[in-house]
Design a protein around this motif. Structure first.
Motif, mmCIF file in Angstrom:
data_model
loop_
_atom_site.group_PDB
_atom_site.id
_atom_site.type_symbol
_atom_site.label_atom_id
_atom_site.label_comp_id
_atom_site.label_asym_id
_atom_site.label_seq_id
_atom_site.Cartn_x
_atom_site.Cartn_y
_atom_site.Cartn_z
ATOM 1 N N MET A 25 21.424 53.161 96.696
ATOM 2 C CA MET A 25 22.832 52.773 96.830
ATOM 3 C C MET A 25 23.410 52.555 95.440
ATOM 4 S SD MET A 25 22.196 48.794 98.104
ATOM 5 C CE MET A 25 23.164 49.126 99.501
ATOM 6 N N HIS A 26 24.707 52.330 95.366
ATOM 7 C CA HIS A 26 25.334 52.015 94.080
ATOM 8 C C HIS A 26 24.777 50.686 93.582
ATOM 9 C CE1 HIS A 26 28.268 55.207 94.540
ATOM 10 N NE2 HIS A 26 28.577 54.740 95.733
ATOM 11 N N GLY A 27 24.532 50.576 92.289
ATOM 12 C CA GLY A 27 24.021 49.322 91.754
ATOM 13 C C GLY A 27 23.783 49.403 90.257
ATOM 14 N N ARG A 28 23.053 48.397 89.739
ATOM 15 C CA ARG A 28 22.775 48.295 88.308
ATOM 16 C C ARG A 28 21.275 48.220 88.107
ATOM 17 N NH1 ARG A 28 21.994 43.936 84.896
ATOM 18 N NH2 ARG A 28 22.388 42.518 86.618
ATOM 19 N N VAL A 29 20.762 48.986 87.159
ATOM 20 C CA VAL A 29 19.339 48.972 86.833
ATOM 21 C C VAL A 29 19.052 47.695 86.045
ATOM 22 C CG1 VAL A 29 17.480 50.154 85.599
ATOM 23 C CG2 VAL A 29 19.211 51.490 86.821
ATOM 24 N N THR A 30 18.089 46.890 86.524
ATOM 25 C CA THR A 30 17.755 45.640 85.855
ATOM 26 C C THR A 30 16.412 45.699 85.129
ATOM 27 O OG1 THR A 30 16.780 44.730 87.874
ATOM 28 C CG2 THR A 30 19.113 44.234 87.441
ATOM 29 N N GLN A 31 15.506 46.600 85.563
ATOM 30 C CA GLN A 31 14.210 46.742 84.901
ATOM 31 C C GLN A 31 13.753 48.189 84.976
ATOM 32 O OE1 GLN A 31 11.082 44.090 86.245
ATOM 33 N NE2 GLN A 31 12.583 42.556 86.834
ATOM 34 N N VAL A 32 13.154 48.667 83.904
ATOM 35 C CA VAL A 32 12.473 49.963 83.890
ATOM 36 C C VAL A 32 11.051 49.652 83.446
ATOM 37 C CG1 VAL A 32 12.362 52.265 82.877
ATOM 38 C CG2 VAL A 32 14.586 51.227 83.350
ATOM 39 N N LEU A 33 10.084 49.891 84.318
ATOM 40 C CA LEU A 33 8.718 49.452 84.081
ATOM 41 C C LEU A 33 7.780 50.559 83.607
ATOM 42 C CD1 LEU A 33 8.708 47.308 87.289
ATOM 43 C CD2 LEU A 33 8.875 46.458 84.966
ATOM 44 N N VAL A 34 8.297 51.764 83.404
ATOM 45 C CA VAL A 34 7.478 52.893 82.956
ATOM 46 C C VAL A 34 8.197 53.634 81.838
ATOM 47 C CG1 VAL A 34 6.316 53.225 85.172
ATOM 48 C CG2 VAL A 34 8.465 54.405 84.729
ATOM 49 N N ALA A 35 7.470 54.527 81.201
ATOM 50 C CA ALA A 35 8.037 55.372 80.145
ATOM 51 C C ALA A 35 7.728 56.821 80.463
ATOM 52 C CB ALA A 35 7.441 54.994 78.788
ATOM 53 N N VAL A 40 1.274 57.678 86.758
ATOM 54 C CA VAL A 40 1.504 56.660 87.786
ATOM 55 C C VAL A 40 0.835 57.077 89.087
ATOM 56 C CG1 VAL A 40 3.691 55.817 86.831
ATOM 57 C CG2 VAL A 40 3.716 57.695 88.447
ATOM 58 N N GLU A 41 0.486 56.093 89.894
ATOM 59 C CA GLU A 41 -0.051 56.332 91.231
ATOM 60 C C GLU A 41 1.101 56.311 92.227
ATOM 61 O OE1 GLU A 41 -3.244 56.984 92.128
ATOM 62 O OE2 GLU A 41 -3.747 56.993 89.994
ATOM 63 N N ALA A 42 0.912 56.938 93.360
ATOM 64 C CA ALA A 42 1.925 56.894 94.421
ATOM 65 C C ALA A 42 2.156 55.434 94.800
ATOM 66 C CB ALA A 42 1.467 57.690 95.630
ATOM 67 N N GLY A 43 3.404 55.036 94.893
ATOM 68 C CA GLY A 43 3.751 53.672 95.261
ATOM 69 C C GLY A 43 3.862 52.705 94.095
ATOM 70 N N ALA A 44 3.581 53.156 92.877
ATOM 71 C CA ALA A 44 3.698 52.275 91.702
ATOM 72 C C ALA A 44 5.158 51.902 91.476
ATOM 73 C CB ALA A 44 3.140 52.975 90.463
ATOM 74 N N LEU A 45 5.393 50.661 91.090
ATOM 75 C CA LEU A 45 6.756 50.189 90.821
ATOM 76 C C LEU A 45 7.269 50.820 89.537
ATOM 77 C CD1 LEU A 45 9.078 48.315 91.659
ATOM 78 C CD2 LEU A 45 7.953 46.510 90.351
ATOM 79 N N LEU A 46 8.384 51.548 89.635
ATOM 80 C CA LEU A 46 8.960 52.235 88.476
ATOM 81 C C LEU A 46 10.193 51.532 87.942
ATOM 82 C CD1 LEU A 46 8.796 55.974 89.616
ATOM 83 C CD2 LEU A 46 7.078 54.632 88.405
ATOM 84 N N VAL A 66 5.225 60.558 84.829
ATOM 85 C CA VAL A 66 6.680 60.404 84.733
ATOM 86 C C VAL A 66 7.191 61.489 83.772
ATOM 87 C CG1 VAL A 66 8.581 58.888 84.083
ATOM 88 C CG2 VAL A 66 6.529 57.930 85.160
ATOM 89 N N GLN A 67 7.932 62.433 84.310
ATOM 90 C CA GLN A 67 8.446 63.541 83.510
ATOM 91 C C GLN A 67 9.735 63.166 82.780
ATOM 92 O OE1 GLN A 67 6.829 66.636 83.192
ATOM 93 N NE2 GLN A 67 5.226 65.429 84.160
ATOM 94 N N ALA A 68 10.564 62.365 83.446
ATOM 95 C CA ALA A 68 11.852 62.004 82.849
ATOM 96 C C ALA A 68 12.378 60.724 83.479
ATOM 97 C CB ALA A 68 12.867 63.123 83.047
ATOM 98 N N LEU A 69 13.106 59.953 82.687
ATOM 99 C CA LEU A 69 13.847 58.792 83.178
ATOM 100 C C LEU A 69 15.321 59.073 82.933
ATOM 101 C CD1 LEU A 69 11.629 55.926 81.765
ATOM 102 C CD2 LEU A 69 11.931 56.525 84.167
ATOM 103 N N HIS A 70 16.131 58.911 83.960
ATOM 104 C CA HIS A 70 17.552 59.216 83.853
ATOM 105 C C HIS A 70 18.419 57.957 83.852
ATOM 106 C CE1 HIS A 70 16.510 63.393 84.393
ATOM 107 N NE2 HIS A 70 15.894 63.105 85.522
ATOM 108 N N ALA A 71 17.786 56.786 83.731
ATOM 109 C CA ALA A 71 18.542 55.536 83.709
ATOM 110 C C ALA A 71 17.807 54.546 82.816
ATOM 111 C CB ALA A 71 18.676 54.974 85.112
ATOM 112 N N LYS A 72 18.567 53.617 82.262
ATOM 113 C CA LYS A 72 17.979 52.562 81.436
ATOM 114 C C LYS A 72 18.548 51.221 81.905
ATOM 115 C CE LYS A 72 21.300 53.169 77.639
ATOM 116 N NZ LYS A 72 22.240 53.951 78.382
ATOM 117 N N VAL A 73 17.951 50.144 81.445
ATOM 118 C CA VAL A 73 18.381 48.804 81.840
ATOM 119 C C VAL A 73 19.864 48.628 81.524
ATOM 120 C CG1 VAL A 73 18.087 46.332 81.396
ATOM 121 C CG2 VAL A 73 16.082 47.815 81.564
#
Length: 87
Positions: A25-35, A40-46, A66-73
């Motif tokens: 949904m629409h919102g704000r990213v508060t944490q990014v826990l990977v690079a 990562v394993e299936a189900g890991a918190l990203l 993780v191939q790419a991150l498209h959002a930051k905190v």
């Protein structure tokens, strides 16, 4: 041909063949826990995002790297926006 993804299950939306994690949904990213490049394993918190004062924990849709991150905190994201890719 148009497919309304709102009618698809949460798992179907987030676990496509590409392993793309989408904002529920629409919102704000508060944490990014990977690079990018991190395995990562299936189900890991990203990522964690906040929407309407509710915290949403977003998990890896599949095992891989993780191939790419498209959002930051602090980023405001739209519903169904790609946030990360795991392959």
């Amino acid at each position: 041909w148009v497919q309304d993804l709102r009618l698809a299950s949460k798992q179907a939306r987030s676990s496509g063949a590409t392993g793309t994690l989408q904002a529920p949904m629409h919102g704000r990213v508060t944490q990014v826990l990977v690079a990018a490049g991190q395995p990562v394993e299936a189900g890991a918190l990203l990522l964690v995002m906040e929407a309407m004062k509710i915290e949403h924990r977003l998990h890896a849709p599949c095992r891989g790297v993780v191939q790419a991150l498209h959002a930051k905190v602090g980023d405001q994201v739209a519903a169904r926006q790609a946030l990360a890719e795991v392959a």
